[in-house]
Design a protein around this motif. Structure first.
Motif, PDB file in Angstrom:
ATOM      1  N   LEU A 201       0.826  -1.202   0.000  1.00  0.00           N
ATOM      2  CA  LEU A 201       0.000   0.000   0.000  1.00  0.00           C
ATOM      3  C   LEU A 201       0.865   1.259   0.000  1.00  0.00           C
ATOM      4  N   SER A 202       0.319   2.343  -0.553  1.00  0.00           N
ATOM      5  CA  SER A 202       1.014   3.633  -0.531  1.00  0.00           C
ATOM      6  C   SER A 202       0.818   4.272   0.846  1.00  0.00           C
ATOM      7  N   ASN A 203       1.546   5.369   1.091  1.00  0.00           N
ATOM      8  CA  ASN A 203       1.427   6.069   2.377  1.00  0.00           C
ATOM      9  C   ASN A 203       0.006   6.559   2.625  1.00  0.00           C
ATOM     10  N   GLU A 204      -0.612   7.100   1.605  1.00  0.00           N
ATOM     11  CA  GLU A 204      -1.971   7.621   1.744  1.00  0.00           C
ATOM     12  C   GLU A 204      -2.952   6.495   2.079  1.00  0.00           C
ATOM     13  N   GLU A 205      -2.776   5.359   1.438  1.00  0.00           N
ATOM     14  CA  GLU A 205      -3.648   4.215   1.711  1.00  0.00           C
ATOM     15  C   GLU A 205      -3.428   3.691   3.131  1.00  0.00           C
ATOM     16  N   LEU A 206      -2.178   3.707   3.602  1.00  0.00           N
ATOM     17  CA  LEU A 206      -1.881   3.286   4.985  1.00  0.00           C
ATOM     18  C   LEU A 206      -2.542   4.213   5.995  1.00  0.00           C
ATOM     19  N   VAL A 207      -2.490   5.515   5.729  1.00  0.00           N
ATOM     20  CA  VAL A 207      -3.141   6.486   6.619  1.00  0.00           C
ATOM     21  C   VAL A 207      -4.636   6.215   6.679  1.00  0.00           C
ATOM     22  N   ASN A 208      -5.240   5.944   5.543  1.00  0.00           N
ATOM     23  CA  ASN A 208      -6.679   5.655   5.503  1.00  0.00           C
ATOM     24  C   ASN A 208      -7.020   4.380   6.275  1.00  0.00           C
ATOM     25  N   VAL A 209      -6.179   3.361   6.154  1.00  0.00           N
ATOM     26  CA  VAL A 209      -6.408   2.106   6.899  1.00  0.00           C
ATOM     27  C   VAL A 209      -6.330   2.374   8.401  1.00  0.00           C
ATOM     28  N   CYS A 210      -5.326   3.149   8.828  1.00  0.00           N
ATOM     29  CA  CYS A 210      -5.176   3.477  10.257  1.00  0.00           C
ATOM     30  C   CYS A 210      -6.377   4.262  10.773  1.00  0.00           C
ATOM     31  N   LEU A 211      -6.821   5.225   9.993  1.00  0.00           N
ATOM     32  CA  LEU A 211      -7.989   6.020  10.405  1.00  0.00           C
ATOM     33  C   LEU A 211      -9.251   5.165  10.473  1.00  0.00           C
ATOM     34  N   GLN A 212      -9.380   4.253   9.543  1.00  0.00           N
ATOM     35  CA  GLN A 212     -10.541   3.354   9.563  1.00  0.00           C
ATOM     36  C   GLN A 212     -10.509   2.469  10.803  1.00  0.00           C
ATOM     37  N   LEU A 213      -9.317   1.985  11.155  1.00  0.00           N
ATOM     38  CA  LEU A 213      -9.182   1.183  12.385  1.00  0.00           C
ATOM     39  C   LEU A 213      -9.533   2.014  13.616  1.00  0.00           C
ATOM     40  N   ALA A 214      -9.065   3.261  13.644  1.00  0.00           N
ATOM     41  CA  ALA A 214      -9.329   4.130  14.794  1.00  0.00           C
ATOM     42  C   ALA A 214     -10.818   4.398  14.954  1.00  0.00           C
ATOM     43  N   LYS A 215     -11.527   4.512  13.852  1.00  0.00           N
ATOM     44  CA  LYS A 215     -12.962   4.768  13.916  1.00  0.00           C
ATOM     45  C   LYS A 215     -13.737   3.530  14.327  1.00  0.00           C
ATOM     46  N   PHE A 216     -13.161   2.364  14.071  1.00  0.00           N
ATOM     47  CA  PHE A 216     -13.889   1.123  14.281  1.00  0.00           C
ATOM     48  C   PHE A 216     -14.000   0.726  15.745  1.00  0.00           C
ATOM     49  N   LYS A 217     -12.932   0.888  16.514  1.00  0.00           N
ATOM     50  CA  LYS A 217     -12.947   0.408  17.888  1.00  0.00           C
ATOM     51  C   LYS A 217     -12.145   1.347  18.789  1.00  0.00           C
ATOM     52  N   LYS A 218     -12.623   1.536  20.012  1.00  0.00           N
ATOM     53  CA  LYS A 218     -11.984   2.452  20.962  1.00  0.00           C
ATOM     54  C   LYS A 218     -10.552   2.010  21.285  1.00  0.00           C
ATOM     55  N   GLU A 219     -10.336   0.700  21.459  1.00  0.00           N
ATOM     56  CA  GLU A 219      -8.998   0.203  21.785  1.00  0.00           C
ATOM     57  C   GLU A 219      -7.996   0.514  20.678  1.00  0.00           C
ATOM     58  N   ASN A 220      -8.440   0.413  19.418  1.00  0.00           N
ATOM     59  CA  ASN A 220      -7.548   0.748  18.307  1.00  0.00           C
ATOM     60  C   ASN A 220      -7.146   2.213  18.371  1.00  0.00           C
ATOM     61  N   LYS A 221      -8.102   3.063  18.696  1.00  0.00           N
ATOM     62  CA  LYS A 221      -7.833   4.495  18.802  1.00  0.00           C
ATOM     63  C   LYS A 221      -6.857   4.771  19.948  1.00  0.00           C
ATOM     64  N   GLU A 222      -7.057   4.095  21.075  1.00  0.00           N
ATOM     65  CA  GLU A 222      -6.155   4.269  22.218  1.00  0.00           C
ATOM     66  C   GLU A 222      -4.742   3.796  21.880  1.00  0.00           C
ATOM     67  N   LEU A 223      -4.637   2.672  21.169  1.00  0.00           N
ATOM     68  CA  LEU A 223      -3.323   2.164  20.783  1.00  0.00           C
ATOM     69  C   LEU A 223      -2.619   3.132  19.829  1.00  0.00           C
TER      70      LEU A 223
ATOM     71  N   SER B 108       1.969  -0.523  25.973  1.00  0.00           N
ATOM     72  CA  SER B 108       3.366  -0.186  26.185  1.00  0.00           C
ATOM     73  C   SER B 108       4.305  -1.336  25.829  1.00  0.00           C
ATOM     74  N   LYS B 109       3.999  -2.529  26.248  1.00  0.00           N
ATOM     75  CA  LYS B 109       4.827  -3.729  26.028  1.00  0.00           C
ATOM     76  C   LYS B 109       6.177  -3.662  26.743  1.00  0.00           C
ATOM     77  N   LYS B 110       6.356  -2.734  27.671  1.00  0.00           N
ATOM     78  CA  LYS B 110       7.613  -2.627  28.406  1.00  0.00           C
ATOM     79  C   LYS B 110       7.418  -3.207  29.802  1.00  0.00           C
ATOM     80  N   LYS B 111       8.318  -4.081  30.198  1.00  0.00           N
ATOM     81  CA  LYS B 111       8.202  -4.760  31.499  1.00  0.00           C
ATOM     82  C   LYS B 111       8.304  -3.764  32.649  1.00  0.00           C
ATOM     83  N   GLU B 112       9.158  -2.755  32.500  1.00  0.00           N
ATOM     84  CA  GLU B 112       9.321  -1.770  33.571  1.00  0.00           C
ATOM     85  C   GLU B 112       8.020  -1.004  33.807  1.00  0.00           C
ATOM     86  N   THR B 113       7.349  -0.660  32.732  1.00  0.00           N
ATOM     87  CA  THR B 113       6.064   0.041  32.841  1.00  0.00           C
ATOM     88  C   THR B 113       5.047  -0.850  33.527  1.00  0.00           C
ATOM     89  N   GLU B 114       5.015  -2.111  33.124  1.00  0.00           N
ATOM     90  CA  GLU B 114       4.067  -3.053  33.723  1.00  0.00           C
ATOM     91  C   GLU B 114       4.308  -3.192  35.220  1.00  0.00           C
TER      92      GLU B 114
END
Length: 158
Positions: free
Chosen positions: A16-38, A93-99
């Motif tokens: 995918l091109s950069n523009e298409e990747l941005v659109n995929v990310c935005l679509q994911l963010a709109k779909f679920k709250k956890e995706n937006k938080e991530l 985060s995926k960081k052990k210190e944070t956990e």
């Protein structure tokens, strides 16, 4: 619809091109709250882990302050909610210190709850389970941090 594997998704995303990747990310963010938080964590807070930890701690403080202490039923329900929110943020985060830091903070706040969690088996078990999780994670961090975290953990006793 059956989901494809992560490898197949990665391969397809590379085409995918950069523009298409941005659109995929935005679509994911709109779909679920956890995706937006991530996405929020990844884009804005991953560079400042200390700030992220403080934000999550202040969120936890607000939740602990709003616990209905009229009965242990409501306390248990609220504590489980807090654990769920903390674990979600830890996954970002995926960081052990944070956990470890967030779980230590959770255990400290658990001991401050009035009426005491010592009088309720379920609350005591939640506390002990998180304390055990901290001990397991300690082996995966640097020795100096292990010592510091072990000191903090030894202070937290029922």
């Amino acid at each position: 619809m059956k989901a494809v594997t992560i490898k197949e998704i990665k391969t397809e995303l590379q085409h995918l091109s950069n523009e298409e990747l941005v659109n995929v990310c935005l679509q994911l963010a709109k779909f679920k709250k956890e995706n937006k938080e991530l996405l929020t964590y990844t884009l804005f807070e991953a560079a400042n882990e200390e700030g992220f930890i403080e934000t999550v701690k202040s969120e936890a403080d607000i939740l602990f302050d709003s616990i209905n202490t009229n009965s242990y039923f409501y306390i248990k329900k609220s504590v489980r909610k807090i654990v769920r929110i903390l674990k979600t943020n830890i996954r970002y985060s995926k960081k052990k210190e944070t956990e470890i830091e967030l779980l230590l903070y959770f255990c400290k706040k658990m001991l401050e709850i009035k009426p005491s969690i010592k009088n309720n088996v379920t609350l005591k078990n939640i506390y002990l389970r998180e304390k055990l999780a901290i001990k397991k994670k300690l082996t995966s961090v640097h020795e100096d941090l292990q010592y510091d975290y072990t000191q903090q953990l030894s202070i937290l006793s029922l």
